[in-house]
Design a protein around this motif. Structure first.
Motif, PDB file in Angstrom:
ATOM      1  N   CYS A 301      52.073 -19.146 -52.706  1.00 41.17           N
ATOM      2  CA  CYS A 301      50.667 -18.632 -53.475  1.00 41.17           C
ATOM      3  C   CYS A 301      50.872 -17.389 -53.810  1.00 41.17           C
ATOM      4  O   CYS A 301      51.762 -16.405 -53.368  1.00 41.17           O
ATOM      5  N   THR A 303      51.536 -13.710 -55.137  1.00 41.03           N
ATOM      6  CA  THR A 303      52.865 -13.115 -55.484  1.00 41.03           C
ATOM      7  C   THR A 303      54.218 -13.497 -54.847  1.00 41.03           C
ATOM      8  O   THR A 303      55.023 -13.621 -55.266  1.00 41.03           O
ATOM      9  N   SER A 304      53.943 -14.502 -53.708  1.00 38.83           N
ATOM     10  CA  SER A 304      54.907 -15.183 -52.970  1.00 38.83           C
ATOM     11  C   SER A 304      55.444 -16.323 -53.946  1.00 38.83           C
ATOM     12  O   SER A 304      56.816 -16.457 -53.862  1.00 38.83           O
ATOM     13  N   ILE A 347      57.059 -19.578 -48.804  1.00 40.68           N
ATOM     14  CA  ILE A 347      57.165 -18.069 -48.683  1.00 40.68           C
ATOM     15  C   ILE A 347      55.872 -17.657 -48.723  1.00 40.68           C
ATOM     16  O   ILE A 347      54.764 -18.070 -49.263  1.00 40.68           O
ATOM     17  N   SER A 348      55.567 -16.630 -47.517  1.00 39.66           N
ATOM     18  CA  SER A 348      54.074 -15.957 -47.513  1.00 39.66           C
ATOM     19  C   SER A 348      54.689 -14.770 -46.451  1.00 39.66           C
ATOM     20  O   SER A 348      55.039 -14.802 -45.475  1.00 39.66           O
ATOM     21  N   SER A 350      51.894 -13.275 -45.093  1.00 37.11           N
ATOM     22  CA  SER A 350      50.948 -13.405 -43.832  1.00 37.11           C
ATOM     23  C   SER A 350      51.343 -14.569 -42.761  1.00 37.11           C
ATOM     24  O   SER A 350      51.276 -14.377 -41.685  1.00 37.11           O
ATOM     25  N   GLY A 351      52.007 -15.292 -43.543  1.00 33.43           N
ATOM     26  CA  GLY A 351      52.290 -16.645 -42.576  1.00 33.43           C
ATOM     27  C   GLY A 351      51.104 -17.575 -42.284  1.00 33.43           C
ATOM     28  O   GLY A 351      51.349 -18.415 -41.502  1.00 33.43           O
ATOM     29  N   THR A 353      48.651 -18.357 -44.943  1.00 34.79           N
ATOM     30  CA  THR A 353      47.843 -18.608 -46.364  1.00 34.79           C
ATOM     31  C   THR A 353      47.418 -20.201 -46.233  1.00 34.79           C
ATOM     32  O   THR A 353      48.426 -21.092 -45.999  1.00 34.79           O
ATOM     33  N   VAL A 400      46.256  -4.560 -49.851  1.00 40.08           N
ATOM     34  CA  VAL A 400      45.856  -6.055 -50.404  1.00 40.08           C
ATOM     35  C   VAL A 400      47.137  -6.339 -51.341  1.00 40.08           C
ATOM     36  O   VAL A 400      47.526  -7.545 -51.452  1.00 40.08           O
ATOM     37  N   GLN A 409      60.930 -10.504 -49.753  1.00 41.23           N
ATOM     38  CA  GLN A 409      61.096 -11.796 -49.910  1.00 41.23           C
ATOM     39  C   GLN A 409      62.344 -12.104 -50.735  1.00 41.23           C
ATOM     40  O   GLN A 409      62.941 -12.989 -50.716  1.00 41.23           O
ATOM     41  N   LYS A 486      49.900  -7.628 -60.434  1.00 40.90           N
ATOM     42  CA  LYS A 486      49.354  -6.184 -59.770  1.00 40.90           C
ATOM     43  C   LYS A 486      48.593  -5.440 -60.522  1.00 40.90           C
ATOM     44  O   LYS A 486      47.535  -4.938 -60.048  1.00 40.90           O
ATOM     45  N   VAL A 606      44.919 -15.051 -46.872  1.00 38.49           N
ATOM     46  CA  VAL A 606      43.892 -15.931 -47.518  1.00 38.49           C
ATOM     47  C   VAL A 606      43.721 -17.433 -46.743  1.00 38.49           C
ATOM     48  O   VAL A 606      44.650 -18.347 -47.055  1.00 38.49           O
TER      49      VAL A 606
HETATM   50  C1  AGP Z   1      49.404 -10.149 -53.862  1.00 36.35           C
HETATM   51  O1  AGP Z   1      49.235  -8.933 -54.208  1.00 36.35           O
HETATM   52  C2  AGP Z   1      48.122 -11.007 -53.418  1.00 36.35           C
HETATM   53  N1  AGP Z   1      47.193 -10.041 -52.491  1.00 36.35           N
HETATM   54  C3  AGP Z   1      48.397 -12.424 -53.220  1.00 36.35           C
HETATM   55  O2  AGP Z   1      48.470 -13.028 -54.438  1.00 36.35           O
HETATM   56  C4  AGP Z   1      49.209 -13.063 -52.015  1.00 36.35           C
HETATM   57  O3  AGP Z   1      50.589 -12.686 -52.408  1.00 36.35           O
HETATM   58  C5  AGP Z   1      48.859 -14.329 -51.880  1.00 36.35           C
HETATM   59  O4  AGP Z   1      47.616 -14.484 -51.324  1.00 36.35           O
HETATM   60  C6  AGP Z   1      49.743 -15.006 -50.800  1.00 36.35           C
HETATM   61  O5  AGP Z   1      49.722 -14.467 -49.464  1.00 36.35           O
HETATM   62  P1  AGP Z   1      50.942 -14.625 -48.629  1.00 36.35           P
HETATM   63  O6  AGP Z   1      52.077 -14.189 -48.948  1.00 36.35           O
HETATM   64  O7  AGP Z   1      50.318 -13.915 -47.445  1.00 36.35           O
HETATM   65  O8  AGP Z   1      51.054 -16.182 -48.388  1.00 36.35           O
END
Ligand code: AGP
Length: 609
Positions: A301, A303-304, A347-348, A350-351, A353, A400, A409, A486, A606
């Motif tokens: 999702c 940026t990833s 790809i994440s 936070s791991g 999402t 954020v 990544q 961004k 998220v």
């Molecule tokens: C990027 O600047 C964002 N805040 C957002 O798009 C983020 O990359 C997305 O929510 C995915 O998160 P993740 O990499 O932790 O899965």
């Protein structure tokens, strides 16, 4: 999203709860609250609109104290951010409850509870849960039984934690679709959305599984599974020191994190510095899996996802392997036709999402050769549930807007390209070239950071604008998308990215002298075509901002500003150019006076779909 913390101890816990919330603020920051049971067995409550610091102020003015409590930092889904809608929600002056997730059948439950005489104070989906729990407790059930009956009727995703003045030393909690971890102390126990929130009080954790319900008190810890059977979940010790992230000399975490990239990129690539270590970076068994891989499906999702789009160019052009990329929220709901031998790559940063995690879980038995996650947070749900794991070494990312997580990544994905490419005829010369470029990458990023003042001077032109276009061709199209994301995310300027060749098929109608156009134009084989596209834009009066290789043959002229970028190996240019676009967004946001690290309506992690 939202972050929850709870404690059952023999000491006063309000400060533990507040510290936990501070550490969970990345999950949401539009309102916060906490409820404690005091010595007289009364509920004490604070709820504030705004960040956790507002709650701290309220606590300083009028402390609420107790040894058992629940706390919450919110990212609104149902009901606007306000003190009333902030958690904990209360029922019958005896039960207080916090929730992370979404209750999908809340309307039907609300009607049922209204018929039974319950009154609602908030516009949230959560309030039905506290009344349901109250109903079960009032019927004489114990905490575990009451939560089991409550969970049975809920549809959706939740991590819940609740206290009851009739059971003053207990906290009951449930997990379905949202993360929840137990922190095991000595004579005290805790709960949180993320172990990070509890590292101040313990290093021993139990990661709950889907459907689990748990009861904690200072002396006991009971877990039952979705069938109501008592279960033992493994205890994990996390001994690594908690990273203390200070701002230091920087004004914002985002700027600090942009400047940390040379070190983060080097550390990520250094994991493969020894001979034959490339495969090992992806986990035990990676070599054997990679031998069988015929194609790659990337799911992520935001940026990833953009990182995945960049990787598709590398995997197809350099490794000769078919690659599909899809946003997780679409992938998970689509009927898919699989191709034999495909590796699922999530790809994440936070791991955690929710959509990416659901995509991994939804992957049908046998649909993929294996699952690989590229993540930045160890022990996260995606890391625990994937077969292969590559951990990026970005360090904790607080802003954020993702910066160093994205570029690390990309390093991981280029390493994956090498690992798969050498199995598919990538020449040793090419492998050496890519390896040398990755080694030199931190240096080129450093040279880009030095351009900060020049980039800052470009930012003035964006301040009065409401819209901006970002253009790129080939692999720079996803880099343009990342640049646009961004800018919109932290400056609130509406920004869209297009492959430059698509302009004349519609978006050119938007172009006039009010529309700044950013072009990512490193000077690759598509340069001549891109130059024609830029002429089309310029002749419509738009002001152009071109990020170009200093050797690409662009010169500044009226309404065309050139930012000369370091001349570096082609393969790492997407990473190097990203850094310049991050700085542009940062300076625009700074001048507009937005909250750079915590932009409105967003959260770092998220965990709702
Ligand atoms: C990027 O600047 C964002 N805040 C957002 O798009 C983020 O990359 C997305 O929510 C995915 O998160 P993740 O990499 O932790 O899965």
């Amino acid at each position: 999203m939202c972050g929850i913390v709870a404690a059952a101890a023999r000491r006063e816990v309000s400060e533990i709860l507040l510290e936990g919330l501070r550490r969970l603020e990345y999950r949401g920051y539009d309102s916060a609250g906490m409820a404690l049971i005091d010595n007289e067995r009364n509920l004490q409550l604070h709820k504030q609109q705004g960040k956790v610091s507002e709650l701290e102020k309220a606590q300083r003015l009028q402390p609420v104290l107790g040894c058992t409590g629940v706390a919450h930092t919110r990212w609104a889904t149902h009901g606007e951010p306000s003190g009333v809608n902030a958690h904990p929600h209360i029922s019958g002056q005896r039960v207080a409850l916090v929730h992370n997730g979404i209750i999908e059948n809340h309307e039907a439950l609300r009607r049922e509870l209204l018929d039974q005489g319950y009154e609602f104070a908030s516009g949230t989906d959560t309030e039905v849960v506290v009344h349901l729990l109250h109903r079960e407790l009032a019927a004489g059930k114990n905490m575990l039984q009451a939560m089991q009956s409550t969970a049975r009727v809920l549809e959706g995703a939740y991590a819940l934690a609740a206290i009851d003045t009739e059971h003053p030393d207990q906290v009951v909690a449930a997990r379905q679709g949202s993360p929840l971890v137990v922190g095991v102390g000595i004579g005290e126990n805790f709960l949180a959305s993320d172990q990070l929130a509890l590292r101040q009080v313990t290093d021993r954790f139990i990661f709950l599984e889907e459907g689990d319900i748990v009861l904690i008190s200072p002396a006991e810890l009971q877990v039952v599974d979705r069938h109501g059977e008592p279960v033992e979940r493994p205890l994990t010790s996390i001994s690594a020191a908690v990273e203390v992230v200070e701002l230091g000399a920087y004004d914002h975490y985002m700027l600090k994190e942009i400047h940390e990239q040379p070190q983060a990129l080097a550390a990520t690539f250094a994991q493969a510095s020894g001979p034959g270590q490339l495969d090992e970076c992806f986990g035990a068994g990676a070599a054997e899996v990679f031998d069988r891989v015929q194609g790659v499906q990337i799911v992520a999702c935001g940026t990833s996802y953009h990182a995945g789009m960049v990787a598709r160019y590398w995997l197809e052009e350099l490794a000769g392997i078919a690659c599909e990329v899809e946003v997780a929220s679409e992938f998970r709901y689509r009927r898919r036709v699989g191709h034999a031998g495909t590796l699922l790559v999530t790809i994440s940063q936070s791991g955690e999402t929710a959509d990416t995690l659901a995509a991994l879980r939804d992957a049908r038995q046998g649909e993929f050769v294996a699952s690989l996650v590229i993540a930045n947070v160890d022990n996260s749900s995606l890391v625990r549930e994937s077969e292969l794991v590559f951990l990026t070494q970005a360090g904790m990312e607080i802003g954020v807007a993702s910066t160093k997580a994205f570029t690390t990544q990309l390093v991981a994905l280029l390493m994956l390209t090498l690992a798969l490419g050498r199995r598919r005829g990538m020449t040793p010369q090419k492998q050496r070239e890519i390896t040398a470029a990755l080694q030199a990458l931190p240096d080129y990023v450093q040279q880009t950071l030095v351009l900060d003042t020049a980039i800052e001077s470009l930012s003035d032109a964006f301040i009065p604008r409401h819209h901006a276009l970002f253009l790129g061709r080939g692999i720079y199209y996803p880099i343009a998308m990342e640049g646009a994301l961004k800018l919109k995310e932290i400056s609130y300027i509406h920004a869209e990215a297009y492959p430059a060749g698509e302009l004349k098929h519609g978006p050119l109608a938007l172009v006039d002298n009010d529309m700044p156009v950013v072009a990512v134009a490193p000077g690759d084989e598509l340069l001549e075509k891109l130059k024609s596209n830029l002429e089309e834009v310029r002749s419509r009066g738009a002001e152009l901002f071109v990020f170009a290789d200093r050797q690409a043959g662009f010169a500044s002229e009226p309404r065309v500003q050139i930012l000369p970028m370091p001349h570096c190996p082609e393969v790492i240019k997407p990473i190097v150019y990203t850094v310049a676009l991050q700085l542009l967004s940062y300076h625009v946001a700074l001048q507009k006076g937005t909250d750079v690290d915590k932009p409105r309506n967003l959260a770092k992690s998220v965990t709702v779909e």
